[in-house]
Design an enzyme around this catalytic site. Structure first.
Site, mmCIF file in Angstrom:
data_model
loop_
_atom_site.group_PDB
_atom_site.id
_atom_site.type_symbol
_atom_site.label_atom_id
_atom_site.label_comp_id
_atom_site.label_asym_id
_atom_site.label_seq_id
_atom_site.Cartn_x
_atom_site.Cartn_y
_atom_site.Cartn_z
ATOM 1 N N ARG A 48 0.890 -1.182 0.000
ATOM 2 C CA ARG A 48 0.000 0.000 0.000
ATOM 3 C C ARG A 48 0.912 1.211 0.000
ATOM 4 N NH1 ARG A 48 -5.434 1.270 3.347
ATOM 5 N NH2 ARG A 48 -6.121 -0.087 1.669
ATOM 6 N N HIS A 83 -7.040 0.644 -6.896
ATOM 7 C CA HIS A 83 -7.275 -0.240 -5.741
ATOM 8 C C HIS A 83 -7.912 -1.542 -6.270
ATOM 9 C CE1 HIS A 83 -7.620 -1.536 -1.752
ATOM 10 N NE2 HIS A 83 -8.575 -0.753 -1.279
ATOM 11 N N GLN A 102 -9.906 -4.178 -3.996
ATOM 12 C CA GLN A 102 -11.250 -3.753 -3.599
ATOM 13 C C GLN A 102 -12.269 -4.135 -4.670
ATOM 14 O OE1 GLN A 102 -12.143 -2.192 -0.582
ATOM 15 N NE2 GLN A 102 -14.118 -2.867 -1.376
ATOM 16 N N ASP A 140 -17.475 6.594 -2.386
ATOM 17 C CA ASP A 140 -16.277 6.456 -1.554
ATOM 18 C C ASP A 140 -16.057 7.812 -0.879
ATOM 19 O OD1 ASP A 140 -13.904 5.586 -0.404
ATOM 20 O OD2 ASP A 140 -12.724 5.683 -2.253
ATOM 21 N N CYS A 156 -16.399 1.064 -0.192
ATOM 22 C CA CYS A 156 -15.233 0.244 0.167
ATOM 23 C C CYS A 156 -14.873 0.354 1.644
ATOM 24 C CB CYS A 156 -14.044 0.596 -0.720
ATOM 25 S SG CYS A 156 -13.414 2.265 -0.465
ATOM 26 N N ARG A 186 -13.325 -9.102 0.804
ATOM 27 C CA ARG A 186 -11.902 -8.823 0.574
ATOM 28 C C ARG A 186 -11.086 -10.080 0.901
ATOM 29 N NH1 ARG A 186 -9.960 -3.553 0.744
ATOM 30 N NH2 ARG A 186 -8.001 -4.583 0.208
HETATM 31 N N1 CP Z 1 -11.280 -0.612 1.788
HETATM 32 C C1 CP Z 1 -10.022 -0.636 2.275
HETATM 33 O O1 CP Z 1 -9.040 -0.813 1.546
HETATM 34 O O2 CP Z 1 -9.956 -0.499 3.628
HETATM 35 P P1 CP Z 1 -8.630 -0.256 4.496
HETATM 36 O O3 CP Z 1 -8.112 1.105 4.152
HETATM 37 O O4 CP Z 1 -9.099 -0.354 5.920
HETATM 38 O O5 CP Z 1 -7.625 -1.318 4.158
HETATM 39 N N1 NVA Z 2 -10.132 6.243 -1.803
HETATM 40 C C1 NVA Z 2 -9.756 5.856 -0.462
HETATM 41 C C2 NVA Z 2 -9.953 4.385 -0.283
HETATM 42 C C3 NVA Z 2 -9.583 3.867 1.076
HETATM 43 C C4 NVA Z 2 -9.726 2.379 1.168
HETATM 44 C C5 NVA Z 2 -8.324 6.252 -0.179
HETATM 45 O O1 NVA Z 2 -7.475 6.172 -1.076
HETATM 46 O O2 NVA Z 2 -8.072 6.675 0.947
#
Ligand code: CP
Ligand code: NVA
Length: 309
Positions: free
Chosen positions: A110, A137, A140, A227, A266, A294
């Protein structure tokens, strides 16, 4: 479980790496793995395999679902906060990739910058999975498509409305819809549109509509998705005023979708901003199944990626 399924791609960075058959195969395997788990059937398909998880940003679902998934498959997951790696002291992404490739079988990262993720994948001899970057992502969307398939019993021919920010999750959603035969209608404020190239490329496979009208986007939709307005990589900018009140998913907007429409997010969610409590906690919401999925979708993905090598 389709034991023969092998992917052509080494990495999963955007979702566009997967062909239509690969994508539907992973979703179907995930649904079978979920059923097996509920029936107490465990298959140690990744016995003695190690997943290295790099986190430059916080996470609840990604961290816990990958670690639990690896455990359930008989493997092991290492949680590596980027602050605790030598990356913090200036070791390069390239050297980190080469080092981790000598210990682990799989990397999930990440990151802030998608370019860094590409560099990580290029220099790793083992598969790299995007656990969220500023641009995409994909994990997701595997879970989202699995959830839609469970609820609607099909993907092809459905209509999905994306309301709010044309962000990282939206970009992967466009690829996912294009490869599943879902028509996608995206309503964003001006200046918050999704990636132009993703829209253009996906438009060859499915209908991708862009507008500034949430009401038009949700008309006839089977699935309504939103989102956060402020993603982790935006945290220093106040953008919410550009979205509110028009781009909030509330019960009056949901009424304009099909009566059978499901609501997805998400998570994490900000109630009162992109979605109201009555919608996210209401009967049309499937967000907890979506979060659970997930786990299953990523297990199917990891097995498919490792079967290839
Ligand atoms: N939806 C998602 O990726 O959640 P987290 O940021 O908690 O991993
Ligand atoms: N769009 C959000 C998704 C988090 C899971 C972000 O990037 O923070």
């Amino acid at each position: 479980m389709d034991e023969e399924m092998k992917l052509k791609t080494k990495d999963l960075l955007t979702l566009n790496e997967l062909g239509k058959t690969d994508l539907s195969g992973i979703i179907d395997n995930a649904i079978k793995m979920k059923k097996d788990l509920k029936e107490g059937i465990s298959k140690p398909l990744l016995k003695n395999k190690t997943l290295a998880m790099i986190f430059q940003k916080p996470s609840t679902r990604t961290r816990v679902s990958f670690e639990t998934g690896m455990f359930q498959l008989g493997g092991h997951a290492l949680n590596l906060s980027a602050d605790e790696l030598q990356l913090k002291r200036g070791e390069t992404i390239e050297d980190t990739a080469k080092t981790l490739s000598r210990y682990a079988d799989l990397i999930m990262a990440r990151v802030y910058s998608h370019e860094e993720l590409e560099l990580l994948a290029k220099n790793s001899t083992i598969p790299v999975i995007n656990g969220l970057s500023d641009s995409f992502h994909p994990c997701q969307i595997l879970a989202d498509l699995m959830t839609i398939k469970e609820k609607k019993k099909k993907l092809d021919g459905l209509k999905l409305a994306w309301i709010g920010d044309g962000n990282n999750v939206c970009n992967s959603m466009i690829y996912g819809c294009a490869k599943s035969g879902i028509e996608i209608s995206i309503a964003t404020p001006k200046g918050y549109e999704p990636n132009h190239n993703v829209v253009k490329e996906s438009g060859k496979l499915t209908e991708v509509k862009l507008s500034n009208s949430p009401e038009t986007a949700v008309h006839g939709a089977d699935v309504v998705v939103t989102d956060t307005f402020v993603s982790i990589h935006h945290q220093t900018t106040d953008r919410t005023n550009d979205f509110l009140p028009r781009f909030q998913v509330n019960s009056s907007l949901m009424k304009k979708a099909k009566p059978s429409a499901i609501f997805m997010h998400c998570l994490p969610a900000k109630r009162g901003q992109e979605v109201t409590s009555d919608v996210i906690d209401g009967s049309q919401s499937v967000v907890w199944d979506e979060a659970e999925n997930r786990l299953h979708a990523q297990k199917a993905l990891m097995v498919a990626l490792l079967r290839r090598v």
